[in-house]
Design an enzyme around this catalytic site. Structure first.
Site, mmCIF file in Angstrom:
data_model
loop_
_atom_site.group_PDB
_atom_site.id
_atom_site.type_symbol
_atom_site.label_atom_id
_atom_site.label_comp_id
_atom_site.label_asym_id
_atom_site.label_seq_id
_atom_site.Cartn_x
_atom_site.Cartn_y
_atom_site.Cartn_z
ATOM 1 N N SER A 1 -6.585 3.569 0.964
ATOM 2 C CA SER A 1 -6.681 2.178 1.341
ATOM 3 C C SER A 1 -7.811 1.490 2.034
ATOM 4 C CB SER A 1 -5.123 0.935 1.015
ATOM 5 O OG SER A 1 -4.406 1.658 1.805
ATOM 6 N N LYS B 1 -3.329 -1.868 6.893
ATOM 7 C CA LYS B 1 -4.421 -3.174 6.462
ATOM 8 C C LYS B 1 -5.686 -3.529 7.851
ATOM 9 C CE LYS B 1 -2.603 -1.840 2.299
ATOM 10 N NZ LYS B 1 -3.104 -0.850 1.390
#
Length: 199
Positions: free
Chosen positions: A56, A99
């Site tokens: 990700s 993230k």
């Protein structure tokens, strides 16, 4: 008489052995508790380790990387847009994810035509201007799929992965609370040949 003396010596020896064993067990318990407290304080107030699973954040951070994040900064300093953070996916699973902060409390976040907008202004995202992202744009309509405007409340943060087409983030989980953010910034320390601070 001799038998009584031997019995007394044996009893004293057993009592001494018992005291030695008890003292050693107590010392081991103290060491264990001290180590536990040290690890707890280190993880919660110094550094937060994470082993990256998934793509990700590729190519900024790659699958299999082992990184350390600043737990002190996450707890006591401001979280800013563009920061790389470690957060709990949710309060039930306690799965750590890494993230990037896109939206801050009070922001309005949306995406249209492969552009993320914050408070109606296109967000400058230099970390997405790379060979990987541009290669994906050549093969699909958008690297970041459109989503309708989300209004962040007080103490809410919008987190997204740099690899937008392969990231489960706030677009799936919704906003994150400040209490879910456990680390700020990252230092990749393994593999050793790739030691670096991702930007």
């Amino acid at each position: 008489m001799h038998k009584s003396v031997n019995s007394k010596h044996r009893q004293e020896r057993d009592e001494t052995l018992g005291r030695v064993i008890g003292s050693n067990l107590l010392s081991l318990l103290k060491i264990f508790l001290a180590c536990f407290v040290l690890v707890y304080l280190t993880i919660n107030f110094a550094v937060r380790p994470i082993h990256v699973s998934g793509q990700s954040m590729f190519p900024t951070i790659e699958e299999g990387d082992f990184a350390l994040s600043n737990a002190f900064s996450a707890k006591f300093q401001e979280i800013e847009r563009g920061d790389i953070v470690i957060a709990y996916e949710n309060k039930q699973m306690h799965r750590m994810i890494i993230k990037r902060v896109i939206g801050l409390p009070g922001d309005r976040i949306s995406c249209k035509d492969d552009k993320v907008y914050v408070n109606d202004k296109a967000l400058d995202e230099p970390y997405l201007d790379n060979e990987w992202a541009n290669g994906i744009r050549d093969t699909v309509d958008a690297f970041t799929e459109d989503f309708t405007e989300v209004c962040l409340q007080e103490d809410e943060y919008w987190l997204m992965g740099d690899n937008r087409i392969n990231s489960r983030d706030s677009r799936d989980f919704g906003p994150f609370k400040r209490s879910q953010i456990k680390g700020k910034d990252a230092l990749v320390i393994f593999p050793f040949h790739k030691i670096h601070i991702p930007k």
